[in-house]
Design a protein around this motif. Structure first.
Motif, mmCIF file in Angstrom:
data_model
loop_
_atom_site.group_PDB
_atom_site.id
_atom_site.type_symbol
_atom_site.label_atom_id
_atom_site.label_comp_id
_atom_site.label_asym_id
_atom_site.label_seq_id
_atom_site.Cartn_x
_atom_site.Cartn_y
_atom_site.Cartn_z
ATOM 1 N N ARG A 13 11.106 38.945 -86.412
ATOM 2 C CA ARG A 13 10.806 38.278 -87.759
ATOM 3 C C ARG A 13 11.941 37.797 -88.510
ATOM 4 O O ARG A 13 12.913 38.395 -88.629
ATOM 5 C CB ARG A 13 9.961 39.444 -88.424
ATOM 6 N N PHE A 14 11.716 36.718 -89.211
ATOM 7 C CA PHE A 14 12.601 35.737 -90.025
ATOM 8 C C PHE A 14 13.949 35.111 -89.270
ATOM 9 O O PHE A 14 14.721 34.570 -89.921
ATOM 10 C CB PHE A 14 12.973 36.734 -91.237
ATOM 11 N N MET A 15 13.752 35.385 -87.713
ATOM 12 C CA MET A 15 14.858 34.678 -87.491
ATOM 13 C C MET A 15 15.196 33.304 -87.332
ATOM 14 O O MET A 15 16.216 32.608 -87.200
ATOM 15 C CB MET A 15 15.033 34.956 -85.973
ATOM 16 N N GLU A 16 13.812 32.584 -87.627
ATOM 17 C CA GLU A 16 14.046 31.011 -87.797
ATOM 18 C C GLU A 16 15.023 30.558 -88.928
ATOM 19 O O GLU A 16 15.517 29.577 -88.838
ATOM 20 C CB GLU A 16 12.670 30.412 -87.881
ATOM 21 N N LEU A 17 15.179 31.283 -89.727
ATOM 22 C CA LEU A 17 15.801 31.125 -91.171
ATOM 23 C C LEU A 17 17.414 30.964 -90.627
ATOM 24 O O LEU A 17 18.087 29.931 -91.126
ATOM 25 C CB LEU A 17 15.798 32.155 -92.135
ATOM 26 N N SER A 18 17.943 31.757 -90.005
ATOM 27 C CA SER A 18 19.253 31.619 -89.545
ATOM 28 C C SER A 18 19.642 30.710 -88.256
ATOM 29 O O SER A 18 20.684 30.190 -87.982
ATOM 30 C CB SER A 18 19.736 32.848 -88.747
ATOM 31 N N LEU A 19 18.435 30.198 -87.778
ATOM 32 C CA LEU A 19 18.566 29.126 -86.538
ATOM 33 C C LEU A 19 18.515 27.775 -87.069
ATOM 34 O O LEU A 19 18.617 26.840 -86.161
ATOM 35 C CB LEU A 19 17.474 29.602 -85.531
ATOM 36 N N GLU A 20 18.327 27.517 -88.247
ATOM 37 C CA GLU A 20 17.979 26.185 -88.682
ATOM 38 C C GLU A 20 19.291 25.402 -89.063
ATOM 39 O O GLU A 20 19.941 26.039 -90.046
ATOM 40 C CB GLU A 20 17.103 25.944 -89.920
ATOM 41 N N ALA A 21 19.693 24.311 -88.574
ATOM 42 C CA ALA A 21 20.683 23.553 -88.774
ATOM 43 C C ALA A 21 22.135 24.379 -88.845
ATOM 44 O O ALA A 21 22.704 24.575 -89.917
ATOM 45 C CB ALA A 21 20.665 22.844 -90.300
ATOM 46 N N PRO A 22 22.564 25.057 -87.604
ATOM 47 C CA PRO A 22 23.579 25.669 -87.657
ATOM 48 C C PRO A 22 24.532 24.971 -87.567
ATOM 49 O O PRO A 22 24.769 23.566 -87.610
ATOM 50 C CB PRO A 22 23.496 26.271 -86.184
ATOM 51 N N VAL A 23 25.934 25.506 -87.979
ATOM 52 C CA VAL A 23 27.213 24.654 -88.074
ATOM 53 C C VAL A 23 28.209 25.063 -86.879
ATOM 54 O O VAL A 23 28.207 26.307 -86.575
ATOM 55 C CB VAL A 23 27.888 25.029 -89.497
ATOM 56 N N HIS A 81 19.167 35.655 -94.937
ATOM 57 C CA HIS A 81 18.624 36.209 -93.789
ATOM 58 C C HIS A 81 18.964 37.843 -93.731
ATOM 59 O O HIS A 81 17.827 38.601 -93.458
ATOM 60 C CB HIS A 81 19.142 35.457 -92.615
ATOM 61 N N LYS A 82 19.996 38.097 -94.156
ATOM 62 C CA LYS A 82 20.309 39.437 -94.071
ATOM 63 C C LYS A 82 19.405 40.437 -94.972
ATOM 64 O O LYS A 82 19.437 41.398 -94.794
ATOM 65 C CB LYS A 82 22.004 39.861 -94.185
ATOM 66 N N LEU A 83 19.126 39.921 -96.161
ATOM 67 C CA LEU A 83 18.391 40.309 -97.180
ATOM 68 C C LEU A 83 17.139 40.639 -96.688
ATOM 69 O O LEU A 83 16.391 41.616 -96.980
ATOM 70 C CB LEU A 83 18.351 39.414 -98.605
ATOM 71 N N LEU A 84 16.525 39.878 -95.985
ATOM 72 C CA LEU A 84 15.107 39.952 -95.337
ATOM 73 C C LEU A 84 15.306 41.111 -94.284
ATOM 74 O O LEU A 84 14.241 41.688 -94.076
ATOM 75 C CB LEU A 84 14.759 38.442 -94.790
ATOM 76 N N VAL A 85 16.264 40.691 -93.451
ATOM 77 C CA VAL A 85 16.121 41.849 -92.342
ATOM 78 C C VAL A 85 16.337 43.149 -92.592
ATOM 79 O O VAL A 85 15.733 44.161 -92.126
ATOM 80 C CB VAL A 85 17.391 41.461 -91.393
ATOM 81 N N LEU A 86 17.147 43.484 -93.743
ATOM 82 C CA LEU A 86 17.088 44.877 -93.876
ATOM 83 C C LEU A 86 16.087 45.688 -94.493
ATOM 84 O O LEU A 86 16.028 46.597 -94.445
ATOM 85 C CB LEU A 86 18.358 44.975 -95.140
ATOM 86 N N HIS A 101 15.191 29.159 -103.037
ATOM 87 C CA HIS A 101 14.211 28.369 -103.235
ATOM 88 C C HIS A 101 13.290 28.085 -102.054
ATOM 89 O O HIS A 101 12.301 28.292 -101.857
ATOM 90 C CB HIS A 101 14.428 27.419 -104.125
ATOM 91 N N ALA A 102 13.993 27.581 -101.143
ATOM 92 C CA ALA A 102 13.249 27.229 -99.745
ATOM 93 C C ALA A 102 12.722 28.486 -99.241
ATOM 94 O O ALA A 102 11.883 28.429 -98.743
ATOM 95 C CB ALA A 102 14.040 26.477 -98.917
ATOM 96 N N THR A 103 13.280 29.634 -99.163
ATOM 97 C CA THR A 103 13.055 30.870 -98.487
ATOM 98 C C THR A 103 11.725 31.196 -99.278
ATOM 99 O O THR A 103 10.762 31.922 -98.733
ATOM 100 C CB THR A 103 13.930 31.889 -98.623
ATOM 101 N N ARG A 104 11.665 31.324 -100.562
ATOM 102 C CA ARG A 104 10.616 31.705 -101.454
ATOM 103 C C ARG A 104 9.270 30.615 -101.080
ATOM 104 O O ARG A 104 8.017 31.303 -101.142
ATOM 105 C CB ARG A 104 10.818 31.634 -102.920
ATOM 106 N N GLU A 105 9.635 29.483 -100.642
ATOM 107 C CA GLU A 105 8.536 28.477 -100.683
ATOM 108 C C GLU A 105 7.783 28.616 -99.093
ATOM 109 O O GLU A 105 6.758 28.082 -98.757
ATOM 110 C CB GLU A 105 8.982 27.157 -100.729
ATOM 111 N N ARG A 106 8.356 29.458 -98.415
ATOM 112 C CA ARG A 106 7.813 29.474 -96.893
ATOM 113 C C ARG A 106 6.748 30.295 -97.103
ATOM 114 O O ARG A 106 5.747 30.603 -96.186
ATOM 115 C CB ARG A 106 8.849 30.458 -96.127
ATOM 116 N N GLY A 107 6.425 31.199 -98.224
ATOM 117 C CA GLY A 107 5.126 31.960 -98.222
ATOM 118 C C GLY A 107 5.190 33.359 -98.831
ATOM 119 O O GLY A 107 6.289 33.912 -98.916
#
Length: 270
Positions: free
Chosen positions: A158-168, A192-197, A235-241
């Motif tokens: 769960r939530f993994m897609e956040l870390s996988l978008e536009a990597p560097v 992402h770490k805030l969500l994972v914990l 902001h973008a994270t909050r907008e996800r739902g």
């Protein structure tokens, strides 16, 4: 011609060895040899060129060089986590190229054994030295997903897609070499770490504390250096739902107490 190519390659390796030696002397982070051996073999097999991303603590440690910082308490890690976003990146490869992460791991001959349907490789003689392969969880649930592009199975989280978008892209170094890998954007990794914990069970309390410490270190860095980038990710994270907003708010509340100054700074960004 072959001899000339070999000589040129040897000179390039020697030059690189000098560069990374100088970087290490200046205080840059270097990966422990056995972990770097895995990273280099995967890189040699084109796994990162095919889109695989280094996630987890190795990414956090790698940010030290990317951001030009040294974490006061970087912690340690004994496993390697990789993820694939599920995008079709075959156009980045030669038509006849074959990317085979399973064969790359097997060719190391370090004793890794695939378990959990191949989503994890373990070493019986080093119980904590695991290689985990992860991806985004969809409506299909937690069942492992076959990744034909890499020839491995991936464990959805769960939530993994956040870390996988536009990597560097980033270079991870040993004391004598370097490899270019893909990392999550550091400000995204922090959120992402805030969500994972918040997903950690009671018996994973130590991992949750590490998640929180890593998030706090990166959040403090971005509050000081690039608050606009951090504000945008929040902001973008909050907008996800609703689930994303709830997880983020729970994670931010966990900053209170141990990282109260970081929590206040995040509140001030709103």
């Amino acid at each position: 011609m072959a001899a000339a190519n070999d000589e040129s390659a040897a000179r390039a390796r020697e030059h690189l060895r000098g560069l990374v030696g100088a970087a290490e002397a200046l205080g840059c982070y270097t990966v422990v040899p056995k972990h770097f051996r895995v990273l280099q073999r995967l890189a040699d097999h084109g796994v990162f060129a095919a889109g695989a991303i280094v996630v987890g603590t190795h990414a956090f440690l790698g940010y030290q060089n990317l951001l030009g910082v040294r974490w006061a308490d970087a912690g340690s890690t004994v496993d390697l986590d990789f993820a694939d976003p599920g995008r079709n990146v075959s156009l980045a490869l030669a038509p006849d190229a074959r990317v085979d992460a399973h064969s790359a791991v097997d060719s190391l001959r370090m004793g890794f054994v695939p378990v959990k349907q191949g989503t994890r490789y373990v070493k019986p003689d080093e119980p904590d030295f695991d290689l985990d392969w992860l991806t985004v969880r969809t409506r299909q649930g937690d069942a492992p997903v076959r990744c034909e592009a890499l020839n491995v199975w991936l464990q959805p989280l769960r939530f993994m897609e956040l870390s996988l978008e536009a990597p560097v892209p980033a270079a991870l170094m040993s004391s004598s070499a370097a490899v270019v890998v893909n990392l999550p954007r550091p400000e995204v990794y922090a959120v992402h770490k805030l969500l994972v914990l918040t997903e950690r069970s009671d018996d994973q309390a130590s991992k949750a504390r590490k998640d929180l410490a890593q998030a706090a270190a990166l959040l403090a860095c971005f509050v000081e250096r690039d608050p606009d980038a951090l504000r945008e990710v929040l902001h973008a994270t909050r907008e996800r739902g609703p689930a994303w907003r709830s997880g983020l708010d729970k994670g931010l509340r966990r900053l209170r107490g141990p990282y109260a100054d970081v929590h206040r700074a995040i509140e001030a960004l709103a």
